[in-house]
Design an enzyme around this catalytic site. Sequence first.
Site, mmCIF file in Angstrom:
data_model
loop_
_atom_site.group_PDB
_atom_site.id
_atom_site.type_symbol
_atom_site.label_atom_id
_atom_site.label_comp_id
_atom_site.label_asym_id
_atom_site.label_seq_id
_atom_site.Cartn_x
_atom_site.Cartn_y
_atom_site.Cartn_z
ATOM 1 N N HIS B 50 19.612 89.344 27.664
ATOM 2 C CA HIS B 50 18.331 89.927 27.266
ATOM 3 C C HIS B 50 17.955 90.271 25.859
ATOM 4 C CE1 HIS B 50 15.938 93.671 28.117
ATOM 5 N NE2 HIS B 50 16.098 94.000 26.889
ATOM 6 N N GLU B 72 17.550 86.422 33.820
ATOM 7 C CA GLU B 72 18.468 88.012 33.782
ATOM 8 C C GLU B 72 17.958 88.606 35.138
ATOM 9 O OE1 GLU B 72 16.664 91.071 30.514
ATOM 10 O OE2 GLU B 72 15.242 89.623 31.587
ATOM 11 N N ASN B 451 44.195 65.579 31.875
ATOM 12 C CA ASN B 451 45.280 64.471 32.181
ATOM 13 C C ASN B 451 46.004 65.721 33.568
ATOM 14 O OD1 ASN B 451 45.157 62.071 31.863
ATOM 15 N ND2 ASN B 451 46.284 62.271 29.531
#
Lengths: 166, 725
Positions: B50, B72, B451
């Site tokens: 917002h 929103e 990894n």
Amino acid sequence: MEQTVRAKELQLVVFQLVNETYGVDIAKVSEIRELQKITRVPRCPDFIEGIINLRGRVIPVVDLRTRFGLPAGERTANTRIVVVEIGGHTIGVIVDEVLEVLSVAGDAVEPTPPVISGLESDYLLGVAKLDDRLVILLELDRVFSRSEQKALMEGAYSNGALDKAV
Amino acid sequence: MAGFEFSDEDLKIFFEETEELLQAMEDDLIGLEKGDEVGARLASIFRAAHTIKGSSATAGYAAMAELTHSLENVLDRLRKGQAKVSTAIVNHLFTAMDILRRLTGDAAAGRESGEDISLVRRLLEQDLEEGASTGAVTATDEPQPAPGVDAPPPAARGAVSRPWAGVELEESEREALVEGCTHGDTLLAVTVDFLPDAAMVSVRCYQAYLYLEEKGRLAATRPTLSEIEQEKGGASLTAFLFTIEDPSVLAAEIEGLGDVRRVVLEPVSLADLVAEDSPAPAAGTDIPAAVASATAAAATTAKAPAAASVATAAADTATGTKSGMRTVRVDVELLDNLMNLVGELVIDRTRLVQSVDILDRAYGGKDTNVTRELAEATAHVGRITTQLQEEIMRARMLPVETLFKKFPRMVRDLAQKCGKQVELVIEGQHTELDRGVIEEIGDPIMHLLRNSVDHGIESPETRVARGKPPVGTVKLSASHLENYILITVEDDGKGIDAEGVKGVAVRKGFLAAEAAARMSTQEALQLVFVSGVSTAQKVSEVSGRGVGMDVVRRNVEKLNATIEMDTTIGVGTKITIKLPLTLAIIRALMVQAGSGTYAIPMASVVETLTANQGQLKTIRGSEVIVNRGQVLPVHRLTKLFTDPCGGDPRALVIVTVGGQKSGLLVDKLLGDQEVVVKNLGQFLGAVPGLSGATILGGGEVALIIDVQSLLSSHVAMAAREERIA
């Protein structure tokens, strides 16, 4: 004075190496120093002499004679280190003697004859004829050719211990 | 968006704020997916979105505002329980946030953004529709995320009541107000106090103004709109608004603008207005006592909690602003310059000390005053320099959190891609590291994490078959250890098989079979750090090209740090990176060997001895020494560095690498001192055995030894020599 259109003019730093005179673009030269103690760096290509202290910075120094495969020379009181900026790096180049700074008219430069002191024509921009002498124009960026620079930067020489070529 | 111009400073803050909000949203989204504090997190994400929507709209970035608006909408549905949090929705939300990040980046750099937001918006809209049809409920707590909204009894009004009372109204404004009240419309006096040192105060006023304008009829405001636009407004906005909206909702939404210290909404009655006046009131109205009017107004307003006096705490609105704290924003470049200057001071300090020494020896006997003064001054300069050094280093320190925060998302995405289930545990976020180090260490850590997820952690089925929980754990932690910071990446995956690594190395020609046979497990594991070696069965898109670990080690070494690996097959792998606390200045033991002077980082030095030939023994051609009951290999430094000058070795430095000790034979020990680390430069590249160079007090250049690479490259070289032999 009448301003005529001139062929491009070059300003060169001219130095001596063995029996020949070379010139490099002054724009690439940042300073010229007397010979100072060079600290050897192990496991580097042979033309890299070592490193020096340039006002608090550490920069590598190369020996042009070795690089060009010329016989090793004696260091005299005239030997100088020409500090140049190439490819974003600052390096020092050892030469026998720095002669002068010259302005050369663009049209006084001729293309390089096929064989000159065994140098690869890759890094020769041409030859300037001045009165009684010839100045060989060097393209410094290419003296340390791209593949060699790349190899250096990847430390390929350094990793030589592990390369597969045996 | 006409009318309000964002200054450069405002824009800068807007971008930074948006970045911070996006990061917070990402963290919340990850937590949300795990089912962790769902209600609170949804509320927090919604608030953040917002705020971004409002700011970006005001700043004129339409694409950002539109995209955030779509975000929103989805978030709103989620928090109201009208849609379910599903992996698909979360992925779409992440995608949207990524695009938003890029948009922000482009905007900050002044670039035109080529981003197409229509696709992701459609995806989000689809989510909304699908969500509506399933209609399952997740977020069950507070539908209204408005912290601090109370409906205090009228008694609480005492201190804050009628902050609008002193407002000077123009005749036309007063008339409009009176007319509206007479007409029966509800009039609210809205007073918004922003944090006085908030960065974008005028912008906030403007936003508040725009917001109120949409909620009803704005009859008057102080400051006026043009004053706000000219940034003459100050940190408060008082507005008279005719509206039918619920004051507590308004209060909550205004609060969501950010930097709000206090919001007060009070109904205003005709009587109030009239009571302000000295001149005769408008015809047809009564003039009850001022106090009585307050309560009367309370009675007349239709809304229930009419006395919506809301006091909001300053701390932690969605923006998380730090204003009010004593901090300064400093350009990193400034700190770097300071660091360089201090570095030079350190060099000169050493020179001073040496000069004092020389003078002392020359004059010491004759005139002690001169040397004593100088010595004292030098010592003092030394102490101050040390302090300066420490303070500046502290200024450059950042909590490692700033780096770690991007990893949860990365691991989540990666695990999803690899079909693994991974939980990333992060510890020691508050550990502080030098800024420069943080920048450099990010890539290596990322690779280690990749990894672990890609190669270390097994698939859920495999894990279960091995009696492990299906969800693998990867732990990233940072901690202090004396003068070092340890960063470890640990996983409970399948470990690294030394034999397997050896096999690959031999197969790819890096190593001869005989040498491999003789290699210890420790040495074999070091092969992992060699470019080209990788035991991944197939090169995955993520890692496994065999190029990673050597780059990791090189980057780690560039920082003067060490990296070590500890692994057990079937149990897991732990990789430890040990970083010196300072980037540029280290304590080193200076030695002379052959034609060179070298600096050995004290971190690697265990002890020093004089070495007489008698103590050195030879085993199968290699020199060794017995030290504290252990047989340690001995290397001549001149030989390791292929120095043609052999020197005259008389001293031995015992060093340690990964827990293993060795001896380095040198000519002379020159004492220990602090040295400033200078890079060897890119032209030379990485020279094995060296981590940099330093300039000594007298101007000479000494090489700084990287003990680990020196000895490990030696190991490799020995292997090669044996291969040739």
